[in-house]
Motif scaffolding. Sequence first.
Motif, short mmCIF file in Angstrom:
data_model
loop_
_atom_site.label_atom_id
_atom_site.label_comp_id
_atom_site.label_asym_id
_atom_site.label_seq_id
_atom_site.Cartn_x
_atom_site.Cartn_y
_atom_site.Cartn_z
N THR A 57 -39.94 7.05 -61.18
CA THR A 57 -39.64 6.76 -59.79
C THR A 57 -40.92 6.78 -58.94
N VAL A 58 -41.76 7.79 -59.14
CA VAL A 58 -43.02 7.90 -58.40
C VAL A 58 -43.94 6.73 -58.73
N GLU A 59 -43.97 6.36 -60.01
CA GLU A 59 -44.81 5.23 -60.42
C GLU A 59 -44.34 3.94 -59.76
N ALA A 60 -43.05 3.73 -59.69
CA ALA A 60 -42.50 2.53 -59.04
C ALA A 60 -42.82 2.52 -57.55
N GLN A 61 -42.75 3.69 -56.93
CA GLN A 61 -43.07 3.78 -55.51
C GLN A 61 -44.56 3.46 -55.25
N LYS A 62 -45.41 3.96 -56.14
CA LYS A 62 -46.84 3.66 -56.00
C LYS A 62 -47.11 2.17 -56.16
N HIS A 63 -46.45 1.57 -57.12
CA HIS A 63 -46.62 0.14 -57.34
C HIS A 63 -46.17 -0.67 -56.13
N ALA A 64 -45.03 -0.28 -55.57
CA ALA A 64 -44.53 -0.97 -54.38
C ALA A 64 -45.47 -0.80 -53.21
N SER A 65 -46.02 0.39 -53.06
CA SER A 65 -46.95 0.66 -51.96
C SER A 65 -48.23 -0.14 -52.11
N SER A 66 -48.72 -0.23 -53.34
CA SER A 66 -49.98 -0.97 -53.55
C SER A 66 -49.82 -2.47 -53.35
N ASN A 67 -48.61 -2.98 -53.50
CA ASN A 67 -48.36 -4.41 -53.32
C ASN A 67 -48.24 -4.81 -51.85
N VAL A 68 -48.22 -3.84 -50.96
CA VAL A 68 -48.12 -4.16 -49.54
C VAL A 68 -49.51 -4.59 -49.03
N GLU A 69 -49.61 -5.80 -48.52
CA GLU A 69 -50.87 -6.30 -47.97
C GLU A 69 -51.17 -5.61 -46.64
N PRO A 70 -52.48 -5.29 -46.40
CA PRO A 70 -52.83 -4.69 -45.10
C PRO A 70 -52.43 -5.59 -43.94
N VAL A 71 -51.87 -5.00 -42.93
CA VAL A 71 -51.49 -5.76 -41.73
C VAL A 71 -52.75 -5.95 -40.89
N MET A 72 -53.21 -7.22 -40.78
CA MET A 72 -54.48 -7.52 -40.11
C MET A 72 -54.22 -8.16 -38.75
N ILE A 73 -55.05 -7.78 -37.80
CA ILE A 73 -55.12 -8.49 -36.53
C ILE A 73 -56.35 -9.39 -36.63
N ARG A 74 -56.15 -10.68 -36.69
CA ARG A 74 -57.24 -11.62 -36.92
C ARG A 74 -57.98 -11.94 -35.63
N ALA A 75 -59.29 -12.18 -35.78
CA ALA A 75 -60.09 -12.58 -34.63
C ALA A 75 -59.55 -13.88 -34.05
N GLY A 76 -59.36 -13.90 -32.75
CA GLY A 76 -58.82 -15.07 -32.09
C GLY A 76 -57.31 -15.09 -32.01
N GLU A 77 -56.66 -14.17 -32.69
CA GLU A 77 -55.20 -14.10 -32.68
C GLU A 77 -54.71 -13.61 -31.32
N ILE A 78 -53.66 -14.24 -30.80
CA ILE A 78 -53.10 -13.85 -29.51
C ILE A 78 -52.36 -12.53 -29.66
N ILE A 79 -52.77 -11.55 -28.88
CA ILE A 79 -52.10 -10.24 -28.89
C ILE A 79 -50.98 -10.22 -27.87
#
Length: 714
Positions: A229-251
């Motif tokens: 269960t812990v291994e599956a949770q780690k795998h799921a967490s690692s597959n999450v892409e960082p949420v980026m605020i891109r330069a020029g993106e409208i906030i």
Amino acid sequence: MKNYWYRFKHYPFYQHKWFRISLASLLLSVFFFLITISNVYTETYSIERFTEAKETIRSPLSIENEKETERERRAAIQSVEDRYEISTEITQERVGYVNELFEAIDKIDEEENDSGQSGDDGNTVSDKEKAQDLQQMISPEISDALQREDLIQLITASPNHRSLGKELLTTSLYDVMNDGVTTENMQTGIDNIKEKLQYSSLDASLKEVLYLISEFAVVENSFYDAEKTVEAQKHASSNVEPVMIRAGEIIVTEGQTITNEIYEELKLVGLLSDDRNVYPLVGLILLILLIGAMISYEMNNYAAKRELDAGKIASIILISVLMVAVMKVTSLFTGSVNQLFFIVPAATGAMLLKILLDERLALVLSMMYAILASLIFNSEIPGSLNMEAGIFILFSQLAGIAFLVNLKDRMAILKAGIGITLVHILTVLLFLFLSFEKYSMADVFTYMGFGAVAAFLSTVLTIGLLPFFETGLGILSDTKLLTLSNPNHPLLRKILIEAPGTYHHSVMVANLSESACEAIGANGLLARVAAYYHDLGKTEKAHYFIENQMGITNPHDMLQPEQSAGIIINHPYAGGKLLKKHKLPKEIIHITEQHHGTSLLKYFYFKAKEQNKYVKEADYRYPGPLPKTQEGAIVCICDSVEAAVRSLKEPTKEKIAEIVSSIINDKLMDGQLNDSPLTFKELEKIRQAVCEALNGIFHSRIQYPTNQEVKEAN
């Protein structure tokens, strides 16, 4: 070192080289900083939560929203179902009980058939007895789970139905147990088996018994596995892409409410007044300091070889300001769609610096401009550099320097413009081919047209600005020297008409001086032009100089030695005054005034000494100053050499070499070259170059016979 300390003590601080260079570098650094600060230090806003945004605000940089990334990771972890370990041993055990039951029944039937056929006992075995025997044969676990009546139902069922029921039950049991049975889904598994049995063609009584058996057989065989269960949770967490605020993106858009989420994003990218990030500012200061240090170093390096006066320093400042300002203005209209940096006339600065100053200085400053260009054209996104703009600006300037080769050719700038156009087009194509984006042919030709326009503007601006720097700042360029070398110049015509012997002497000195300068890498064109004008002062009293005394009595025969010396000594300074009056470049004026240094008028000095042995040598010396530059020292040497060789009746190679060496040694011993930067190695090269030039001028000729000798021979 002695001269340096003398200047340090006796000249105002603002005349010192180090002060001028430091001040120029400081001014440029401040200008560069002010121009580029908006590219790294963005505007901030005073905004409160739950108010409406007064304008659309874009992110000035690319950065990870760590809080949002963490939230998505938590959600991913929570979405992971618990992992269970399914026990195949339990599955096989439960299926084994079922098989055991049916195999025991088949065994009883088989025994009954055998006994009926043998006729040993006429009595038949009752169903109850069979059930009783069956209970004794099967395992207690299944025996306890079923009543005797249930066993009787199985025993009395037809073999076909019983076989079909067994097959359905075991197959369904395998399906349920292999999927894993937990405490929570146990009843679901039992219901699934019953559902499959319900829709079979079996008898209702048999189905009821099979229902009971399924309730016995289905037990928990899936157990929680914490490690998986812990291994599956780690795998799921690692597959999450960082949420980026891109330069020029409208906030936030204009009129939108500032929610907590938007407020946190504005804070994260440093757009709130209370959260300004000073690190980009520190980085910019470091960059500007490095650029300023490089400019200072190159200016000092240039000053070590040539004179770095206020005009040249001003030209460096003005050209740098012009180039950076043009790039900044262009960047205001440049975006991701229209790459207008292709239209910047970057080669202008490089060509002006090479023409007015020095190729090495032009190369170094071109690199500094390219670095600034990559920052200026970053769309004001802190932390980013527009490498395409930087590379294009660099290649443009390098092309201007490389193709501007023959500065004595008035068409050199136009020829360089053709080369710059070619480099611009190739650079544009380079970027288009390397890009992942697909460009239409219209875009390709548009950007190529930008490059051609940039080359055209560079050529036009260079030609147009060159006279301003030459005249306004008093910088002497090769084009200016070519203009001054025109024989139709009023002062040269004055020498030719009023002192023809001096004119011929000046042309000879010019040829010798240019050859000597080219031998050591000095400015031969400057030496040639300065030699043309160096004896301009003789035109005031031309007949007092021997080269102009054609068929007249030497007027010095009627003068006292001190009077003659005064007339001769005055000519460098009289020439300097005439040159200043006609606003000729100071370099030529200085060489004119320095070409005799403090040398002694030996002829009149010894003549005076014959009359008065107490005569002072200082009265018969030129007041100076001594030659300060390579070109000035060479004109000084060649002036004496030409006059001495011209006086020889039969100038052979040996005599020429002897007299040239003698004059150079006399100049050295008399201290006339003390202030010049010439080395002994360079003096040897000068001697060889002058001797070669004189040998070419005074080469051997065939002695043609006279008419009288021809008659006598006949």
